[in-house]
Design an enzyme around this catalytic site. Structure first.
Site, PDB file in Angstrom:
ATOM      1  N   TYR A 122      53.045  98.711 102.541  1.00 50.35           N
ATOM      2  CA  TYR A 122      52.783  97.296 102.860  1.00 50.35           C
ATOM      3  C   TYR A 122      52.624  97.133 104.378  1.00 50.35           C
ATOM      4  O   TYR A 122      51.659  96.517 104.850  1.00 50.35           O
ATOM      5  CB  TYR A 122      53.943  96.444 102.344  1.00 50.35           C
ATOM      6  CG  TYR A 122      53.826  94.966 102.634  1.00 50.35           C
ATOM      7  CD1 TYR A 122      52.947  94.164 101.927  1.00 50.35           C
ATOM      8  CD2 TYR A 122      54.619  94.367 103.617  1.00 50.35           C
ATOM      9  CE1 TYR A 122      52.844  92.801 102.179  1.00 50.35           C
ATOM     10  CE2 TYR A 122      54.527  93.004 103.880  1.00 50.35           C
ATOM     11  CZ  TYR A 122      53.641  92.220 103.158  1.00 50.35           C
ATOM     12  OH  TYR A 122      53.542  90.873 103.406  1.00 50.35           O
ATOM     13  N   VAL A 160      59.349  85.025 103.607  1.00 54.57           N
ATOM     14  CA  VAL A 160      59.094  83.619 103.273  1.00 54.57           C
ATOM     15  C   VAL A 160      59.507  83.415 101.815  1.00 54.57           C
ATOM     16  O   VAL A 160      59.198  84.253 100.962  1.00 54.57           O
ATOM     17  CB  VAL A 160      57.592  83.270 103.425  1.00 54.57           C
ATOM     18  CG1 VAL A 160      57.386  81.753 103.321  1.00 54.57           C
ATOM     19  CG2 VAL A 160      57.032  83.807 104.739  1.00 54.57           C
ATOM     20  N   ARG A 164      49.135  79.325  95.336  1.00 55.39           N
ATOM     21  CA  ARG A 164      50.587  79.068  95.378  1.00 55.39           C
ATOM     22  C   ARG A 164      51.124  79.542  96.742  1.00 55.39           C
ATOM     23  O   ARG A 164      50.365  80.005  97.601  1.00 55.39           O
ATOM     24  CB  ARG A 164      51.283  79.818  94.239  1.00 55.39           C
ATOM     25  CG  ARG A 164      51.268  81.314  94.442  1.00 55.39           C
ATOM     26  CD  ARG A 164      51.898  82.080  93.287  1.00 55.39           C
ATOM     27  NE  ARG A 164      52.162  83.445  93.671  1.00 55.39           N
ATOM     28  CZ  ARG A 164      52.460  84.425  92.831  1.00 55.39           C
ATOM     29  NH1 ARG A 164      52.524  84.196  91.537  1.00 55.39           N
ATOM     30  NH2 ARG A 164      52.699  85.644  93.281  1.00 55.39           N
ATOM     31  N   GLY A 165      52.425  79.453  96.909  1.00 53.16           N
ATOM     32  CA  GLY A 165      53.080  80.034  98.091  1.00 53.16           C
ATOM     33  C   GLY A 165      52.501  79.523  99.395  1.00 53.16           C
ATOM     34  O   GLY A 165      52.160  78.343  99.549  1.00 53.16           O
ATOM     35  N   GLN A 166      52.397  80.427 100.349  1.00 52.74           N
ATOM     36  CA  GLN A 166      51.917  80.036 101.673  1.00 52.74           C
ATOM     37  C   GLN A 166      50.488  79.491 101.637  1.00 52.74           C
ATOM     38  O   GLN A 166      50.158  78.554 102.358  1.00 52.74           O
ATOM     39  CB  GLN A 166      51.960  81.239 102.614  1.00 52.74           C
ATOM     40  CG  GLN A 166      53.370  81.719 102.911  1.00 52.74           C
ATOM     41  CD  GLN A 166      53.360  82.986 103.737  1.00 52.74           C
ATOM     42  OE1 GLN A 166      52.858  83.001 104.854  1.00 52.74           O
ATOM     43  NE2 GLN A 166      53.928  84.057 103.195  1.00 52.74           N
ATOM     44  N   THR A 222      58.717  82.571  98.758  1.00 49.48           N
ATOM     45  CA  THR A 222      57.558  82.292  97.888  1.00 49.48           C
ATOM     46  C   THR A 222      57.708  83.158  96.640  1.00 49.48           C
ATOM     47  O   THR A 222      58.570  84.041  96.588  1.00 49.48           O
ATOM     48  CB  THR A 222      56.238  82.679  98.586  1.00 49.48           C
ATOM     49  OG1 THR A 222      56.222  84.102  98.760  1.00 49.48           O
ATOM     50  CG2 THR A 222      56.054  81.993  99.920  1.00 49.48           C
ATOM     51  N   ASP A 243      38.577  87.614  93.380  1.00 50.95           N
ATOM     52  CA  ASP A 243      39.402  88.723  93.852  1.00 50.95           C
ATOM     53  C   ASP A 243      38.848  89.161  95.206  1.00 50.95           C
ATOM     54  O   ASP A 243      37.669  89.549  95.294  1.00 50.95           O
ATOM     55  CB  ASP A 243      39.305  89.872  92.821  1.00 50.95           C
ATOM     56  CG  ASP A 243      40.283  90.993  93.112  1.00 50.95           C
ATOM     57  OD1 ASP A 243      40.617  91.198  94.289  1.00 50.95           O
ATOM     58  OD2 ASP A 243      40.710  91.663  92.148  1.00 50.95           O
TER      59      ASP A 243
HETATM   60  N1  LIG Z   1      56.605  86.123 101.228  1.00 45.66           N
HETATM   61  C1  LIG Z   1      56.891  86.855 102.277  1.00 45.66           C
HETATM   62  O1  LIG Z   1      58.047  87.241 102.528  1.00 45.66           O
HETATM   63  C2  LIG Z   1      55.801  87.248 103.253  1.00 45.66           C
HETATM   64  C3  LIG Z   1      56.170  87.608 104.555  1.00 45.66           C
HETATM   65  C4  LIG Z   1      55.163  87.929 105.465  1.00 45.66           C
HETATM   66  C5  LIG Z   1      53.844  87.912 105.091  1.00 45.66           C
HETATM   67  N2  LIG Z   1      53.532  87.577 103.791  1.00 45.66           N
HETATM   68  C6  LIG Z   1      52.105  87.547 103.462  1.00 45.66           C
HETATM   69  O2  LIG Z   1      51.751  86.181 103.275  1.00 45.66           O
HETATM   70  C7  LIG Z   1      50.614  86.093 102.409  1.00 45.66           C
HETATM   71  C8  LIG Z   1      50.890  85.049 101.334  1.00 45.66           C
HETATM   72  O3  LIG Z   1      51.938  85.519 100.488  1.00 45.66           O
HETATM   73  P1  LIG Z   1      52.989  84.568  99.772  1.00 45.66           P
HETATM   74  O4  LIG Z   1      54.291  84.815 100.409  1.00 45.66           O
HETATM   75  O5  LIG Z   1      52.468  83.189  99.713  1.00 45.66           O
HETATM   76  O6  LIG Z   1      53.025  85.258  98.335  1.00 45.66           O
HETATM   77  P2  LIG Z   1      52.425  84.794  96.917  1.00 45.66           P
HETATM   78  O7  LIG Z   1      52.466  86.026  96.065  1.00 45.66           O
HETATM   79  O8  LIG Z   1      53.098  83.586  96.449  1.00 45.66           O
HETATM   80  O9  LIG Z   1      50.928  84.393  97.268  1.00 45.66           O
HETATM   81  C9  LIG Z   1      49.915  85.328  97.451  1.00 45.66           C
HETATM   82  C10 LIG Z   1      48.685  84.819  96.729  1.00 45.66           C
HETATM   83  O10 LIG Z   1      47.620  85.745  96.915  1.00 45.66           O
HETATM   84  C11 LIG Z   1      46.941  85.893  95.684  1.00 45.66           C
HETATM   85  N3  LIG Z   1      46.281  87.203  95.671  1.00 45.66           N
HETATM   86  C12 LIG Z   1      46.861  88.406  95.665  1.00 45.66           C
HETATM   87  N4  LIG Z   1      45.929  89.364  95.623  1.00 45.66           N
HETATM   88  C13 LIG Z   1      44.729  88.744  95.600  1.00 45.66           C
HETATM   89  C14 LIG Z   1      43.382  89.200  95.536  1.00 45.66           C
HETATM   90  N5  LIG Z   1      43.095  90.514  95.474  1.00 45.66           N
HETATM   91  N6  LIG Z   1      42.400  88.288  95.518  1.00 45.66           N
HETATM   92  C15 LIG Z   1      42.690  86.953  95.554  1.00 45.66           C
HETATM   93  N7  LIG Z   1      43.927  86.469  95.621  1.00 45.66           N
HETATM   94  C16 LIG Z   1      44.938  87.350  95.625  1.00 45.66           C
HETATM   95  C17 LIG Z   1      48.037  85.794  94.628  1.00 45.66           C
HETATM   96  O11 LIG Z   1      47.515  85.488  93.352  1.00 45.66           O
HETATM   97  C18 LIG Z   1      48.927  84.722  95.220  1.00 45.66           C
HETATM   98  O12 LIG Z   1      48.574  83.426  94.771  1.00 45.66           O
HETATM   99  C19 LIG Z   1      50.384  87.500 101.885  1.00 45.66           C
HETATM  100  O13 LIG Z   1      49.355  88.121 102.643  1.00 45.66           O
HETATM  101  C20 LIG Z   1      51.703  88.195 102.156  1.00 45.66           C
HETATM  102  O14 LIG Z   1      51.560  89.593 102.284  1.00 45.66           O
HETATM  103  C21 LIG Z   1      54.472  87.243 102.884  1.00 45.66           C
END
Ligand SMILES: NC(=O)c1ccc[n+]([C@@H]2O[C@H](COP(=O)([O-])OP(=O)(O)OC[C@H]3O[C@@H](n4cnc5c(N)ncnc54)[C@H](O)[C@@H]3O)[C@@H](O)[C@H]2O)c1
Length: 267
Positions: free
Chosen positions: A167, A200, A16-18, A202, A75
């Protein structure tokens, strides 16, 4: 024909998400995709992680775009599982060309409230998970003398932000990891770069998209951003990922900040 026709990309956190957006953007350029996600519940988090249905949706969307998708529940905290995913990629597709180490989790709040369990969970996924991913993907890339690796950090890895200490520690950490490894493999046709997004929109920050976030939360997100918006979209980050994946091999060790202007505040 896309600029990545015939390439194979492995993406962690792709359900999902990014991660899903990166999968679709790379597929649109011609990549077959290995989508890894679904680590199971992490009870210390305040929001749910992706489930098998989310991962299956990513796979379906990639296939609808005309590319193959291998969806692997795993994982990234488990090095054997990540290694097996790479082995499976090589046996199914014959090669692995691009990797996006994107899986991550967040917890916010003052350091006082950060328990050992929260700290360990964030470090194990956001930092050690990237270490596991790099360890698994780099050997085949080095052997074929081609690879494009993108590691997801955050604007939180570029500055201090109160109530994000644990974080941000992990997101500063992956930058040190990625840039050091970039130097180790620079002569071998493999590049290692970083994307650093600001907030982002998400499920990580808005678990239920039908529920608008309170105005004060959106104002808190906006206050760091010279461009006065609270957040960017996943597709904004995916453009950077595609840029780094399609680079001819002249960019490595780069941190691409996608930050609504917050880069302008950095020294
Ligand atoms: N959303 C924001 O504001 C933001 C900003 C900067 C960076 N990020 C980073 O971007 C990346 C993507 O996050 P997102 O915003 O899409 O959030 P999200 O929570 O929608 O997606 C993260 C995905 O990673 C998976 N995940 C988490 N831990 C895991 C593990 N141990 N093993 C396998 N999969 C795992 C989750 O199930 C999820 O699908 C992350 O590294 C996050 O830290 C997010």
């Amino acid at each position: 024909m896309g600029s990545l026709e015939g390439r194979v990309a492995l993406i962690t956190g792709a359900a999902r998400g990014q991660g899903r957006s990166h999968a679709l953007a790379l597929a649109a350029e011609g990549c077959d995709i290995v989508a890894c996600d679904v680590p199971g519940p992490m009870p210390v988090l305040t929001y749910p992680l992706a489930d098998r249905e989310d991962l299956a949706t990513t796979a379906r969307l990639v296939e609808q775009a005309g590319r193959r998708c291998l969806a692997l529940p795993l994982d990234v905290r488990d090095p054997a599982a990540v290694h097996e995913a790479v082995e499976r990629t090589l046996s199914d597709f014959g090669h692995l060309d691009i990797a996006v180490a994107n899986a991550g989790v967040v917890q916010t709040g003052p350091l006082d409230g950060v328990t050992e369990e929260i700290w360990d969970t964030l470090v194990a996924t956001n930092l050690t998970g990237v270490f596991h991913t790099l360890k698994a993907v780099l050997p085949p890339m080095r052997a074929q003398r081609f690879g494009r690796v993108v590691v997801t950090s955050s604007m939180g890895g570029r500055m201090g932000i109160p109530e994000q200490a644990s974080y941000n520690a992990t997101k500063w950490g992956v930058i040190g990891l990625a840039r050091s490894v970039a130097l180790e493999v620079a002569k071998e046709g493999v590049t290692v770069n970083v994307v650093a997004p600001c907030t982002v929109q998400t499920p990580m920050v808005q678990p239920d998209p039908s529920q608008e976030l309170p105005a004060e939360v959106l104002a808190r997100f906006t206050r760091h951003n010279p461009i006065p918006k609270p957040w960017i979209q996943s597709e904004d980050v995916s453009r950077a990922v595609v840029y780094l994946a399609t680079d001819p091999g002249v960019l490595t060790g780069v941190i691409m900040e996608i930050g609504l202007g917050s880069s302008a505040r950095l020294p």
